[in-house]
Design an enzyme around this catalytic site. Structure first.
Site, short mmCIF file in Angstrom:
data_model
loop_
_atom_site.label_atom_id
_atom_site.label_comp_id
_atom_site.label_asym_id
_atom_site.label_seq_id
_atom_site.Cartn_x
_atom_site.Cartn_y
_atom_site.Cartn_z
N LYS A 201 32.45 48.42 32.23
CA LYS A 201 33.85 47.98 32.24
C LYS A 201 33.94 46.58 32.86
O LYS A 201 33.02 46.15 33.58
CB LYS A 201 34.69 48.96 33.03
CG LYS A 201 34.22 49.10 34.48
CD LYS A 201 34.86 50.30 35.16
CE LYS A 201 34.41 50.41 36.60
NZ LYS A 201 34.72 51.72 37.18
N ARG A 299 44.04 59.42 41.36
CA ARG A 299 44.23 58.26 40.50
C ARG A 299 44.61 58.78 39.13
O ARG A 299 45.78 58.87 38.80
CB ARG A 299 42.96 57.40 40.49
CG ARG A 299 43.14 56.06 39.85
CD ARG A 299 41.96 55.13 40.08
NE ARG A 299 40.71 55.58 39.45
CZ ARG A 299 39.58 54.88 39.46
NH1 ARG A 299 39.55 53.69 40.07
NH2 ARG A 299 38.49 55.33 38.89
N TYR A 424 43.06 19.32 50.56
CA TYR A 424 44.50 19.58 50.57
C TYR A 424 45.01 19.99 51.96
O TYR A 424 44.31 20.70 52.69
CB TYR A 424 44.83 20.71 49.60
CG TYR A 424 44.86 20.26 48.16
CD1 TYR A 424 45.70 19.21 47.75
CD2 TYR A 424 44.06 20.88 47.21
CE1 TYR A 424 45.72 18.80 46.42
CE2 TYR A 424 44.08 20.49 45.89
CZ TYR A 424 44.91 19.46 45.49
OH TYR A 424 44.94 19.06 44.20
N MET A 473 41.36 24.21 43.19
CA MET A 473 41.29 24.97 41.93
C MET A 473 39.93 24.82 41.25
O MET A 473 39.32 25.80 40.83
CB MET A 473 42.41 24.50 40.99
CG MET A 473 42.50 25.35 39.73
SD MET A 473 43.74 24.74 38.58
CE MET A 473 45.24 25.06 39.47
C1 LIG Z 1 33.88 52.33 37.99
C2 LIG Z 1 33.69 53.77 37.92
C3 LIG Z 1 32.44 54.33 38.23
C4 LIG Z 1 31.29 53.56 38.80
O1 LIG Z 1 31.47 53.38 40.19
P1 LIG Z 1 30.41 52.56 41.05
O2 LIG Z 1 30.89 52.69 42.45
O3 LIG Z 1 30.47 51.15 40.57
O4 LIG Z 1 29.10 53.19 40.79
C5 LIG Z 1 32.28 55.70 38.00
N1 LIG Z 1 33.29 56.44 37.52
C6 LIG Z 1 34.51 55.94 37.25
C7 LIG Z 1 35.58 56.85 36.74
C8 LIG Z 1 34.76 54.59 37.45
O5 LIG Z 1 35.98 54.08 37.18
#
Ligand SMILES: *Cc1c(COP(=O)(O)O)cnc(C)c1O
Length: 529
Positions: A201, A299, A424, A473
């Protein structure tokens, strides 16, 4: 090689002192193969440091892994010092190339040109690298993977310069060997036959989407996971065929999901119903999905109290549950181990219940990177490996290899007088006369502004130099007083010598955020040693 030489000299009677003195004069040989973006949407595999049959065969393998392009081209020089008669050598080369799906062959050098009749129709030959570069009708390169493989004396780096995409001098280097080593380390910690879902991801945690996926696919990863459908589509369009889970399937994306053979995470009754209706309307059955259970992260996911309702909702044949999973909230924190154990127990209860009532067989998974290292006995059928793959562990950092380095180089150096201010809002103040280097990288590239005013340090020629004044920037100033630095020297923002964990700590954040915030305008360079 150096050790062989040492042993040979030693056994021939030379003293260790003598050998040490001559070995001091050895120059390290640059041996790495780089994969970089080329002009006109090409991918360039730059392997211009050595050339022999074995390394050619390895390089052809890498060329063939570039599934993002249909078309493959190789530019190959004479192979020197092979110890074989030229006729035999180039017949072997030709056979190696014919065995792969190469569309175009370009040979450079007097010897390879003299054996042109051994190569495919339409192959092009030039006696010198210069001839290739200056020829009136240069072959054009577009949407293809190009392997550049030449003996040193042919100076193929000149060709690389022409074919490379123009880039800023700030780059993120990704060591693909290190990535594979980390993958193997996690595999070694797990019970045999545990499957691995690699989390790619967010542009593979900033390391690049399909390039990383490509290497993992080649190393037989079982599953990939992305956050959004479009990330999965990009993988599919670039030749990734392993199963891909999409964690946030949005209603407008259902079409993309089924069209590109992606597998959604189903985390609520709303999406379960929406997606089932979509499948119904489109006449699809037994579509693979993954059920997410909330065991305490709060979540996404179905709660334990919803288990029976969930089981009832699954009673039609539109969805095929391929996995049931949950996510740990604090697997990296020993202080929370009781909570983690509670999550694992809840997950076992809920997934057992679903298994019993539906009779479906599916995989189960709950461990992330920290979970794999700390709770390997709860690996179930699969684990979801994320940050560890990219070289960051809060537990066994010593087992991992650094994957990415974020680098730039000095644009300008100046001397400032005591009392002058830098940048800055005049926040940087010179206490005493200072030497200041300006770097062409700023918060738009992903250098956190929180690193300004002495909080962050970068490495220059083996020395730590701290950021002076506010990060701008596109520019950042560092204090290089007393450090031997010239303009154009390399500066490591993070990498082997300056761990991303340390940079994250200085910026008041975590490595995940540092890695994923590196802007897309920073060119990624992939290499293998
Ligand atoms: C990102 C994620 C992981 C991986 O977590 P890490 O701490 O990077 O190993 C596993 N499961 C879900 C659902 C995630 O969103």
């Amino acid at each position: 090689n150096a050790i062989h030489v040492f042993v040979f000299l030693h056994s021939s009677g030379y003293t260790p002192e003598f050998i040490a003195s001559v070995m001091n004069r050895l120059e390290p040989v640059a041996m790495r193969m780089e994969i970089v973006g080329g002009m006109n949407n090409c991918t360039l595999i730059n392997d211009t440091y050595n050339s022999d049959l074995v390394s050619l065969s390895n390089a052809l393998d890498v060329l063939n892994q570039q599934n993002q392009h249909r078309k493959k081209t190789i530019i190959l020089s004479d192979i020197l010092q092979s110890g074989k008669p030229a006729g035999e050598l180039y017949r072997d080369v030709s056979a190696l190339v014919e065995g792969q799906h190469i569309d175009r062959f370009i040979g450079i050098g007097p010897e390879i040109s003299a054996h042109s009749e051994l190569f495919m129709n339409g192959a092009l030959f030039y006696t010198e690298t210069e001839d290739f570069l200056t020829t009136a009708v240069q072959p054009s390169f577009r949407n293809e993977a190009i392997l550049l493989k030449g003996s040193r004396k042919f100076h193929f780096e000149m060709i690389a310069r022409v074919l490379q995409e123009k880039a800023h001098r700030t780059v993120m280097e990704i060591d693909l060997n290190a990535l594979v080593e980390n993958y193997r380390y996690y595999k070694s910690v797990l019970p045999r036959d545990t499957k691995i879902m690699a989390m790619v991801k967010a542009f593979s945690y900033g390391s690049g989407g399909y390039e990383v996926a490509n290497v993992l696919q080649y190393n037989h990863v079982d599953y990939l996971a992305v956050a959004f459908a479009d990330e999965g589509v990009t993988l599919r369009k670039n030749g990734i065929h392993v199963p891909v889970m999409v964690m946030n399937p949005e209603k407008n994306d259902y079409f993309l999901i089924t069209e590109y053979n992606l597998e959604p995470e189903i985390y609520s009754f709303r999406i379960l119903e929406d997606f089932s209706n979509y499948l119904e309307r489109n006449g699809l059955q037994q579509y693979p999905v993954h059920l997410k259970i909330d065991t305490g992260m709060h979540r996404l996911g179905f709660e334990e109290k919803d288990t029976e309702k969930l089981i009832t909702s699954l009673k039609d044949d539109k969805l095929k549950v391929v996995s049931v999973f949950s996510h740990l909230a604090a697997a990296d924190e020993p202080a929370n181990d009781e909570f983690t154990t509670m999550q694992i127990d809840a997950f076992r209860r809920v997934s057992d219940r679903i298994q019993q009532s539906t009779g479906q067989t599916f995989m189960r998974h709950i461990l992330n990177s920290a979970g794999i290292e700390r709770f390997p006995s709860s690996a179930f059928d699969m684990v979801r490996l994320g940050i560890g793959l990219y070289g960051v562990s809060s537990f066994r950092q010593d087992k991992l290899q650094e994957v990415s380095s974020f680098k730039t180089s000095v644009a300008q150096i100046r001397e400032v007088q005591s009392g002058d201010t830098i940048g800055y809002s005049r926040r940087g103040k010179a206490e005493g006369n200072r030497r200041i280097a300006t770097l062409p990288v700023g918060y738009a590239d992903g250098v956190f502004r929180a690193l300004g005013n002495g909080r962050g340090t970068f490495m220059v020629n083996g020395h730590a130099a701290s950021v002076i004044g506010n990060v701008c920037m596109d520019m950042t100033m560092i204090d290089i007083t007393g450090i031997p630095v010239e303009e154009n020297d390399e500066v490591i923002i993070f990498g082997k010598e300056n761990p991303v964990q340390a940079v994250a700590a200085s910026a008041g954040t975590i490595p995940y955020e540092i890695l994923t915030r590196i802007s897309e305008r920073v060119k990624r360079i992939y290499f293998r040693e």
